[in-house]
Write an enzyme that holds these catalytic residues in place. Structure first.
Site, PDB file in Angstrom:
ATOM      1  N   HIS A  51      20.730 -11.032 -37.913  1.00 62.53           N
ATOM      2  CA  HIS A  51      19.993 -12.292 -37.863  1.00 62.53           C
ATOM      3  C   HIS A  51      20.062 -13.008 -39.215  1.00 62.53           C
ATOM      4  O   HIS A  51      20.194 -12.372 -40.274  1.00 62.53           O
ATOM      5  CB  HIS A  51      18.527 -12.022 -37.506  1.00 62.53           C
ATOM      6  CG  HIS A  51      18.338 -11.540 -36.103  1.00 62.53           C
ATOM      7  ND1 HIS A  51      18.447 -12.370 -35.019  1.00 62.53           N
ATOM      8  CD2 HIS A  51      18.070 -10.302 -35.597  1.00 62.53           C
ATOM      9  CE1 HIS A  51      18.239 -11.685 -33.900  1.00 62.53           C
ATOM     10  NE2 HIS A  51      18.017 -10.420 -34.233  1.00 62.53           N
ATOM     11  N   ARG A 316      11.353  -1.223 -29.071  1.00 66.00           N
ATOM     12  CA  ARG A 316      11.084  -1.683 -30.442  1.00 66.00           C
ATOM     13  C   ARG A 316       9.844  -0.942 -30.957  1.00 66.00           C
ATOM     14  O   ARG A 316       8.810  -0.945 -30.268  1.00 66.00           O
ATOM     15  CB  ARG A 316      10.813  -3.185 -30.463  1.00 66.00           C
ATOM     16  CG  ARG A 316      11.925  -4.039 -29.856  1.00 66.00           C
ATOM     17  CD  ARG A 316      11.407  -5.447 -29.617  1.00 66.00           C
ATOM     18  NE  ARG A 316      12.375  -6.350 -29.009  1.00 66.00           N
ATOM     19  CZ  ARG A 316      12.559  -6.491 -27.689  1.00 66.00           C
ATOM     20  NH1 ARG A 316      11.868  -5.777 -26.832  1.00 66.00           N
ATOM     21  NH2 ARG A 316      13.437  -7.360 -27.233  1.00 66.00           N
ATOM     22  N   CYS A 407      40.524   2.017 -20.707  1.00 66.38           N
ATOM     23  CA  CYS A 407      39.659   0.823 -20.604  1.00 66.38           C
ATOM     24  C   CYS A 407      39.509   0.154 -21.965  1.00 66.38           C
ATOM     25  O   CYS A 407      39.524  -1.054 -22.092  1.00 66.38           O
ATOM     26  CB  CYS A 407      38.268   1.194 -20.116  1.00 66.38           C
ATOM     27  SG  CYS A 407      38.182   1.949 -18.505  1.00 66.38           S
TER      28      CYS A 407
HETATM   29  C1  LIG Z   1      16.224  -4.104 -27.320  1.00 66.85           C
HETATM   30  C2  LIG Z   1      16.291  -4.202 -28.820  1.00 66.85           C
HETATM   31  C3  LIG Z   1      17.107  -5.148 -29.419  1.00 66.85           C
HETATM   32  C4  LIG Z   1      17.156  -5.255 -30.799  1.00 66.85           C
HETATM   33  N1  LIG Z   1      18.037  -6.117 -31.364  1.00 66.85           N
HETATM   34  C5  LIG Z   1      18.136  -6.209 -32.704  1.00 66.85           C
HETATM   35  C6  LIG Z   1      19.104  -7.056 -33.293  1.00 66.85           C
HETATM   36  O1  LIG Z   1      19.912  -7.667 -32.608  1.00 66.85           O
HETATM   37  N2  LIG Z   1      19.112  -7.178 -34.635  1.00 66.85           N
HETATM   38  C7  LIG Z   1      18.244  -6.495 -35.440  1.00 66.85           C
HETATM   39  O2  LIG Z   1      18.276  -6.698 -36.644  1.00 66.85           O
HETATM   40  N3  LIG Z   1      17.358  -5.618 -34.908  1.00 66.85           N
HETATM   41  C8  LIG Z   1      17.302  -5.446 -33.570  1.00 66.85           C
HETATM   42  N4  LIG Z   1      16.422  -4.572 -33.007  1.00 66.85           N
HETATM   43  C9  LIG Z   1      15.595  -3.750 -33.886  1.00 66.85           C
HETATM   44  C10 LIG Z   1      16.360  -2.534 -34.420  1.00 66.85           C
HETATM   45  O3  LIG Z   1      17.085  -1.892 -33.403  1.00 66.85           O
HETATM   46  C11 LIG Z   1      15.350  -1.577 -35.036  1.00 66.85           C
HETATM   47  O4  LIG Z   1      14.586  -2.289 -35.968  1.00 66.85           O
HETATM   48  C12 LIG Z   1      16.023  -0.421 -35.755  1.00 66.85           C
HETATM   49  O5  LIG Z   1      17.012   0.180 -34.955  1.00 66.85           O
HETATM   50  C13 LIG Z   1      14.988   0.621 -36.128  1.00 66.85           C
HETATM   51  O6  LIG Z   1      15.667   1.654 -36.782  1.00 66.85           O
HETATM   52  P1  LIG Z   1      14.915   2.928 -37.321  1.00 66.85           P
HETATM   53  O7  LIG Z   1      15.908   3.707 -38.101  1.00 66.85           O
HETATM   54  O8  LIG Z   1      13.668   2.527 -38.003  1.00 66.85           O
HETATM   55  O9  LIG Z   1      14.486   3.720 -36.004  1.00 66.85           O
HETATM   56  P2  LIG Z   1      15.379   4.761 -35.144  1.00 66.85           P
HETATM   57  O10 LIG Z   1      16.754   4.271 -34.973  1.00 66.85           O
HETATM   58  O11 LIG Z   1      14.622   5.084 -33.917  1.00 66.85           O
HETATM   59  O12 LIG Z   1      15.460   6.028 -36.079  1.00 66.85           O
HETATM   60  C14 LIG Z   1      14.359   6.899 -36.221  1.00 66.85           C
HETATM   61  C15 LIG Z   1      14.920   8.303 -36.143  1.00 66.85           C
HETATM   62  O13 LIG Z   1      13.879   9.237 -36.418  1.00 66.85           O
HETATM   63  C16 LIG Z   1      14.110  10.393 -35.636  1.00 66.85           C
HETATM   64  N5  LIG Z   1      12.862  11.144 -35.540  1.00 66.85           N
HETATM   65  C17 LIG Z   1      11.708  10.770 -34.937  1.00 66.85           C
HETATM   66  N6  LIG Z   1      10.786  11.749 -35.033  1.00 66.85           N
HETATM   67  C18 LIG Z   1      11.363  12.763 -35.740  1.00 66.85           C
HETATM   68  C19 LIG Z   1      10.934  14.065 -36.155  1.00 66.85           C
HETATM   69  N7  LIG Z   1       9.716  14.523 -35.861  1.00 66.85           N
HETATM   70  N8  LIG Z   1      11.805  14.838 -36.849  1.00 66.85           N
HETATM   71  C20 LIG Z   1      13.055  14.398 -37.149  1.00 66.85           C
HETATM   72  N9  LIG Z   1      13.516  13.191 -36.751  1.00 66.85           N
HETATM   73  C21 LIG Z   1      12.685  12.382 -36.069  1.00 66.85           C
HETATM   74  C22 LIG Z   1      14.559   9.797 -34.302  1.00 66.85           C
HETATM   75  O14 LIG Z   1      15.255  10.750 -33.513  1.00 66.85           O
HETATM   76  C23 LIG Z   1      15.432   8.636 -34.750  1.00 66.85           C
HETATM   77  O15 LIG Z   1      16.805   8.982 -34.830  1.00 66.85           O
HETATM   78  C24 LIG Z   1      16.355  -4.418 -31.617  1.00 66.85           C
HETATM   79  C25 LIG Z   1      15.549  -3.455 -31.009  1.00 66.85           C
HETATM   80  C26 LIG Z   1      15.534  -3.322 -29.634  1.00 66.85           C
HETATM   81  C27 LIG Z   1      14.723  -2.253 -29.000  1.00 66.85           C
END
Ligand SMILES: Cc1cc2nc3c(=O)[nH]c(=O)nc-3n(C[C@H](O)[C@H](O)[C@H](O)COP(=O)(O)OP(=O)(O)OC[C@H]3O[C@@H](n4cnc5c(N)ncnc54)[C@H](O)[C@@H]3O)c2cc1C
Length: 479
Positions: A51, A316, A407
């Site tokens: 974004h 999210r 594919c």
């Molecule tokens: C439908 C959708 C569309 C989106 N589109 C966009 C977009 O186009 N652009 C954008 O900028 N953002 C977008 N977002 C937001 C973006 O995807 C998230 O902000 C981002 O992926 C969050 O990443 P994270 O690493 O914080 O969480 P996660 O990717 O969930 O990583 C957290 C990790 O912690 C691990 N974990 C949890 N508990 C434990 C535990 N007890 N022990 C060890 N490991 C653990 C999990 O397994 C996971 O791998 C979108 C989100 C959604 C749902």
């Protein structure tokens, strides 16, 4: 027992970006991830949009970090990590000229944040630059700095580079207990998969489970509410459906149903945005499909239900309206990086710098490493290169001519390379290479991929899983 300066919980985009940022310093950093591979949480199921920073409250942390994240990806990371970041631009369309003041407000807010090149364009401009738009569209805000990326390959690039610079990654290590210590150097004793790890600082990047992790560490002050987004992937034959990413005006809870170009070609429509009380609710629904088709067709009427080849939902991790990134004064050494909802993928590199600053302010000594390798060799993806280049590669390495996934045009050599770079599951291979991601969903190539993985990893066929223990594809062998 092993000892670290920093333990990061979670190998999504947030944890990966923080790990890569810290890998530039003389530190012992460990990432603990509960899933079989990185990028198996929220970071695998999103829209892949980088974004620009518009459509956020200009006073919010997420707006500021989004603009900075976009800049870092464009100016530094895409080149250093070999990411296929495409700055295709975005259009926020209106169906009624009475809504122009709303577009003008988004433009003003964006300009306050430093988003460049914003321009309100009329229907004539749109006819020339986005000819597939429906007749209801009257005008749009053109946002040139928005772009697209492969979200999982972004995570893998950060992790690979962090690991090359000395960060340790332990997958299939679920954190189940955190004990606070008073032994000076170590303030946390973390139990994961029955093993004990000690560290002075704990960074909580656990996505949907960040509230539970924080409570485990002694700071139970917030709650994550999942907000579900259903997305529908279209066939590659619709690759040229749009030239930009198309948005309607945002609502209070989301940026609306979008038409999304993806960096791998297949366009996508979605996401919906509905709160759900269940952190494991990844079901797509008839209502979600109907809502998505209705919203998408109003902007691009030629989209048909039969264009859809796959669907998924992502959750999210919402915690109020903004990101929650802070050092917990009551639990010295704990940094929560929570509520990383959209635009978390975009903001991740800026979040990582912000967290580095918080860690330093709270006593982490940061001595730059002279031997930091900031660059990563870009993996080969045949679908991204011209045929002449493919021919040259085949001359050097014939396995590039051995096409496994027809594919998506993925060769045996790319699959072997993905395994060498860390893929341990079929989904890990799919996310890195696109093999199994096409119209046949792996119907023709999965057995061949299993064989290649067996050869690379020295495993039996029953040990190859889709996404970790409990997802084995082969239960028995017949001679
Ligand atoms: C439908 C959708 C569309 C989106 N589109 C966009 C977009 O186009 N652009 C954008 O900028 N953002 C977008 N977002 C937001 C973006 O995807 C998230 O902000 C981002 O992926 C969050 O990443 P994270 O690493 O914080 O969480 P996660 O990717 O969930 O990583 C957290 C990790 O912690 C691990 N974990 C949890 N508990 C434990 C535990 N007890 N022990 C060890 N490991 C653990 C999990 O397994 C996971 O791998 C979108 C989100 C959604 C749902």
């Amino acid at each position: 027992m092993s000892s670290h300066d920093v333990i990061i919980v979670g190998a999504g985009i947030t944890g990966a970006a923080i790990a890569r940022e810290l890998s530039g310093f003389k530190l012992k950093t460990l990432i603990l991830e509960k899933e079989a591979e990185a990028a198996f949480g929220v970071s695998k199921s999103n829209s892949g949009i980088i974004h620009a920073g518009t459509q956020n409250d200009p006073g919010s942390l997420k707006a500021r970090l989004c603009v900075e994240g976009n800049r870092l990806i464009h100016d530094e990371l895409a080149r250093d990590l070999g990411l296929n970041f495409i700055r295709c631009g975005q259009l926020i369309v209106v169906f009624d000229l009475k809504d122009l003041p709303e577009l003008e407000k988004i433009q003003r807010d964006g300009e306050t944040l430093g988003v460049e090149g914003l321009q309100i364009v009329d229907r004539l401009w749109l006819n020339a630059h986005e000819p597939g738009l429906g007749p209801e569209v009257q005008a749009a805000l053109y946002v040139p700095s928005a772009g697209i990326i492969s979200p999982y390959r972004f995570v893998y690039a950060l992790i690979e580079n962090a690991v090359k610079n000395g960060v340790e990654l332990k997958t299939s290590h679920k954190v189940t207990a955190i004990r606070r210590l008073k032994d000076g150097k170590h303030r946390f004793e973390v139990t994961a998969s029955g093993k004990i790890f000690k560290a002075g600082f704990l960074v909580n990047a656990a996505g949907l489970f960040a509230d539970e992790l924080s409570a485990m560490a002694g700071a139970p002050g917030f709650r994550i509410t999942p907000r579900k987004g259903e997305e529908y992937l279209l066939d590659k034959k619709r690759e040229h459906l749009v030239n930009h990413i198309i948005f309607p005006l945002p609502t209070a809870d989301s940026k609306g149903i979008l038409i999304i170009r993806t960096s791998d070609g297949n366009p996508m429509i979605g996401p919906t945005a509905h709160d759900t009380g269940n952190k494991n609710d990844l079901a797509t629904t008839d209502e979600g499909l109907a809502e998505t088709l209705k919203g998408a067709r109003r902007m691009i009427p030629s989209i048909s239900k039969s264009d859809i080849i796959a669907y998924f939902a992502g959750l999210r991790p919402v915690c109020g309206h903004d990101f929650l990134i802070r050092h917990e004064e009551k639990v010295p050494g704990l940094v929560n990086v929570a509520g990383i909802q959209s635009p978390g993928l975009t903001a991740a590199p800026a979040i990582a710098r912000h967290v580095r600053g918080i860690l330093e302010e709270n006593g982490l000594e940061l001595i730059p490493r002279k031997d930091f390798h900031k660059q990563r060799e870009k993996p080969v993806h045949l679908f991204q290169i011209p045929l002449s280049k493919t021919r040259e590669l085949i001359k050097k390495e014939p396995a590039y001519g051995d096409i496994v996934c027809r594919c998506e045009l993925v060769s045996a050599q790319e699959i072997r390379d993905a395994v060498k770079r860390g893929a341990r599951t079929l989904d890990g291979v799919k996310f890195r290479t696109r093999a199994q991601a096409g119209r046949c969903h792996g119907g023709f190539c999965t057995t061949r991929i299993i064989k290649l993985m067996q050869e690379e990893l020295g495993l039996g066929p029953k040990e190859i899983t889709k996404r970790g223990p409990g997802t084995e594809l082969i239960s028995d062998e017949r001679k």
